[in-house]
Design a protein around this motif. Structure first.
Motif, mmCIF file in Angstrom:
data_model
loop_
_atom_site.group_PDB
_atom_site.id
_atom_site.type_symbol
_atom_site.label_atom_id
_atom_site.label_comp_id
_atom_site.label_asym_id
_atom_site.label_seq_id
_atom_site.Cartn_x
_atom_site.Cartn_y
_atom_site.Cartn_z
ATOM 1 N N VAL A 79 0.862 -1.180 0.000
ATOM 2 C CA VAL A 79 0.000 0.000 0.000
ATOM 3 C C VAL A 79 0.901 1.234 0.000
ATOM 4 C CG1 VAL A 79 -1.916 -1.164 1.169
ATOM 5 C CG2 VAL A 79 -0.164 0.017 2.529
ATOM 6 N N SER A 80 0.393 2.343 -0.464
ATOM 7 C CA SER A 80 1.192 3.571 -0.563
ATOM 8 C C SER A 80 1.790 3.985 0.768
ATOM 9 C CB SER A 80 0.334 4.708 -1.115
ATOM 10 O OG SER A 80 -0.113 4.392 -2.402
ATOM 11 N N GLU A 81 1.016 3.823 1.841
ATOM 12 C CA GLU A 81 1.473 4.245 3.158
ATOM 13 C C GLU A 81 2.714 3.487 3.611
ATOM 14 O OE1 GLU A 81 -1.779 3.067 2.684
ATOM 15 O OE2 GLU A 81 -2.565 5.085 2.309
ATOM 16 N N ALA A 82 2.881 2.261 3.149
ATOM 17 C CA ALA A 82 4.029 1.445 3.564
ATOM 18 C C ALA A 82 5.335 1.976 2.980
ATOM 19 C CB ALA A 82 3.824 -0.008 3.142
ATOM 20 N N LYS A 83 5.238 2.745 1.895
ATOM 21 C CA LYS A 83 6.435 3.195 1.195
ATOM 22 C C LYS A 83 7.027 4.488 1.749
ATOM 23 C CE LYS A 83 4.183 2.170 -2.829
ATOM 24 N NZ LYS A 83 3.970 2.287 -4.261
ATOM 25 N N VAL A 84 6.424 5.057 2.797
ATOM 26 C CA VAL A 84 6.952 6.290 3.372
ATOM 27 C C VAL A 84 8.031 6.026 4.416
ATOM 28 C CG1 VAL A 84 4.818 7.562 2.906
ATOM 29 C CG2 VAL A 84 5.145 6.471 5.132
ATOM 30 N N VAL A 85 8.146 4.792 4.875
ATOM 31 C CA VAL A 85 9.149 4.424 5.870
ATOM 32 C C VAL A 85 10.513 4.333 5.197
ATOM 33 C CG1 VAL A 85 9.837 2.599 7.485
ATOM 34 C CG2 VAL A 85 7.414 3.133 7.156
ATOM 35 N N PRO A 86 11.555 4.900 5.821
ATOM 36 C CA PRO A 86 12.893 4.755 5.233
ATOM 37 C C PRO A 86 13.255 3.275 5.081
ATOM 38 C CG PRO A 86 12.912 6.368 7.021
ATOM 39 C CD PRO A 86 11.558 5.710 7.035
ATOM 40 N N ASN A 87 13.893 2.950 3.968
ATOM 41 C CA ASN A 87 14.334 1.579 3.695
ATOM 42 C C ASN A 87 13.147 0.604 3.718
ATOM 43 O OD1 ASN A 87 16.407 -0.133 2.981
ATOM 44 N ND2 ASN A 87 17.023 -0.556 5.077
ATOM 45 N N TRP A 88 12.004 1.040 3.204
ATOM 46 C CA TRP A 88 10.752 0.294 3.332
ATOM 47 C C TRP A 88 10.804 -1.084 2.682
ATOM 48 C CZ3 TRP A 88 7.977 -1.330 -0.836
ATOM 49 C CH2 TRP A 88 8.237 -0.721 -2.072
ATOM 50 N N GLN A 89 11.481 -1.212 1.533
ATOM 51 C CA GLN A 89 11.511 -2.525 0.867
ATOM 52 C C GLN A 89 12.187 -3.573 1.740
ATOM 53 O OE1 GLN A 89 13.119 -1.246 -2.980
ATOM 54 N NE2 GLN A 89 11.409 -2.307 -3.953
ATOM 55 N N LYS A 90 13.320 -3.234 2.318
ATOM 56 C CA LYS A 90 14.038 -4.175 3.169
ATOM 57 C C LYS A 90 13.237 -4.467 4.438
ATOM 58 C CE LYS A 90 18.560 -4.886 5.351
ATOM 59 N NZ LYS A 90 18.128 -5.328 6.638
ATOM 60 N N GLU A 91 12.749 -3.427 5.095
ATOM 61 C CA GLU A 91 12.021 -3.607 6.356
ATOM 62 C C GLU A 91 10.755 -4.433 6.158
ATOM 63 O OE1 GLU A 91 13.153 -2.677 9.355
ATOM 64 O OE2 GLU A 91 14.951 -1.937 8.355
ATOM 65 N N LEU A 92 9.940 -4.046 5.179
ATOM 66 C CA LEU A 92 8.689 -4.758 4.935
ATOM 67 C C LEU A 92 8.955 -6.146 4.362
ATOM 68 C CD1 LEU A 92 5.644 -4.937 4.909
ATOM 69 C CD2 LEU A 92 5.630 -3.651 2.750
ATOM 70 N N GLY A 93 9.905 -6.252 3.446
ATOM 71 C CA GLY A 93 10.227 -7.548 2.854
ATOM 72 C C GLY A 93 10.675 -8.564 3.893
ATOM 73 N N GLU A 94 11.526 -8.137 4.798
ATOM 74 C CA GLU A 94 11.987 -9.051 5.841
ATOM 75 C C GLU A 94 10.865 -9.408 6.811
ATOM 76 O OE1 GLU A 94 15.559 -7.360 7.478
ATOM 77 O OE2 GLU A 94 16.740 -7.985 5.744
ATOM 78 N N ALA A 95 9.993 -8.450 7.108
ATOM 79 C CA ALA A 95 8.852 -8.739 7.987
ATOM 80 C C ALA A 95 7.902 -9.745 7.333
ATOM 81 C CB ALA A 95 8.108 -7.445 8.332
ATOM 82 N N LEU A 96 7.651 -9.571 6.037
ATOM 83 C CA LEU A 96 6.778 -10.510 5.324
ATOM 84 C C LEU A 96 7.422 -11.903 5.247
ATOM 85 C CD1 LEU A 96 5.544 -8.192 2.428
ATOM 86 C CD2 LEU A 96 4.234 -8.939 4.439
ATOM 87 N N ALA A 97 8.737 -11.938 5.031
ATOM 88 C CA ALA A 97 9.441 -13.223 4.990
ATOM 89 C C ALA A 97 9.339 -13.929 6.341
ATOM 90 C CB ALA A 97 10.904 -13.022 4.597
ATOM 91 N N ARG A 98 9.489 -13.172 7.425
ATOM 92 C CA ARG A 98 9.351 -13.777 8.758
ATOM 93 C C ARG A 98 7.935 -14.308 8.969
ATOM 94 N NH1 ARG A 98 12.556 -9.341 10.134
ATOM 95 N NH2 ARG A 98 10.739 -8.156 10.820
ATOM 96 N N GLN A 99 6.931 -13.560 8.511
ATOM 97 C CA GLN A 99 5.545 -13.996 8.662
ATOM 98 C C GLN A 99 5.296 -15.302 7.891
ATOM 99 O OE1 GLN A 99 3.089 -12.841 10.574
ATOM 100 N NE2 GLN A 99 1.670 -14.372 9.824
#
Length: 137
Positions: A79-99
């Motif tokens: 979602v657009s809101e997820a992309k405002v966090v610095p380094n969002w791809q790494k942070e979100l990608g790793e969180a999704l991988a853990r899930q």
């Protein structure tokens, strides 16, 4: 079957999926700066791939996801809101991988060497169903 990935912005989502499916892409940025690519292990059937898609799309930061059983990959459109966090791809990608890993699908963010692993073996969803039926019926 199929579907997913319809939430990608702009045109060329089919091209992205074709490049990923052909194994022509090693880095997420080579496809699009607005997606996350996950390597997903433990999928042995279409039901597993559907489960991975459902798990990803149930996360609040995910707009849509497309899962490829053959290449063991998932493309995630946040979602657009997820992309405002610095380094969002790494942070979100790793969180999704853990899930996904916690749900039985060993996963990692494409381009990282660390693979999230469970401390126990995983089973195909059909095997789990067979084990359930054998145990209770």
């Amino acid at each position: 079957g199929g579907g997913g990935g319809d939430g990608g912005e702009g045109t060329g989502d089919g091209d992205l999926k074709a490049k990923l499916g052909a194994g022509a892409v090693d880095e997420p940025s080579a496809l699009s700066p607005d997606i996350i690519i996950l390597d997903v292990g433990g999928m042995t059937c279409g039901g597993c791939a559907a489960s991975v898609k459902r798990i990803l799309e149930n996360q609040p930061q995910v707009s849509s996801a497309s899962v490829n059983l053959t290449t063991e990959t998932a493309i995630v459109w946040p979602v657009s809101e997820a992309k405002v966090v610095p380094n969002w791809q790494k942070e979100l990608g790793e969180a999704l991988a853990r899930q996904l890993t916690s749900c039985g699908f060993n996963s990692n963010l494409r381009g990282t060497k660390y693979f999230h692993r469970l401390g126990r073996p995983t089973f195909c969803c059909l095997n789990m169903l067979c084990m359930f039926l054998f145990t209770y019926f």
